[in-house]
Design a protein around this motif. Structure first.
Motif: not given
Length: 152
Positions: A64-68, A76-91
């Motif tokens: 679940a690669p991260a992207y900003e 302007v606020v920078r946050t990080q989100e992740r791709q992938g399903d729920e389990v992949s993001r948790a891992l």
């Protein structure tokens, strides 16, 4: 530290992983259970100066690669989100916490509790600290020593 909290969900008495994950808002899966063992092994190896097996942690990070993301909230606020399903993001989140610990000088300070039957890991605030929690494990050891001195 999230990585140590994750590893410490397995105590000598019980496995608190499902409850802990629910408290963190993360899903339970066999993959998370497996990752916990890999993280513990990696932390202990790195602490001892041995080369840890980083492949499982890296695989979880790649899942679940991260992207900003930039957003506006008065500025302007920078946050990080992740791709992938729920389990992949948790891992990936848990593996990221492990990566933070493994790349930190704190990994060399990680200790295993010296309390009888305790397997918890901790980073001591004081270098002479020997127990994960002086109020529980430390107290048990002190009471046992007192009992041995005064039993006759």
């Amino acid at each position: 530290m999230l990585a140590l909290d994750f590893v410490n969900t397995l105590t000598a008495e019980e496995d608190r992983l499902p409850q802990w994950l629910a408290e963190q808002g993360l899903p339970w899966s066999e993959a998370v259970l497996e990752l916990r063992g890999h993280v513990e092994a990696a932390v202990l190896a790195a602490r001892d100066g041995d080369e840890p097996d980083l492949a499982p942690v890296n695989a979880a990070l790649r899942g679940a690669p991260a992207y900003e993301v930039l957003s506006w909230s008065g500025s302007v606020v920078r946050t990080q989100e992740r791709q992938g399903d729920e389990v992949s993001r948790a891992l990936a989140v848990l593996a990221g916490a492990a990566a933070d610990l493994l790349t930190s000088p704190a990994v060399l300070k990680v200790k295993t509790c010296e309390g009888p039957g305790c397997r918890l890991l901790f980073v001591p605030a004081h270098p002479r600290r020997r127990w994960c929690d002086p109020a529980t494990c430390g107290n048990r050891v002190r009471v046992a020593r007192y009992y041995q001195r005064h039993k006759d």
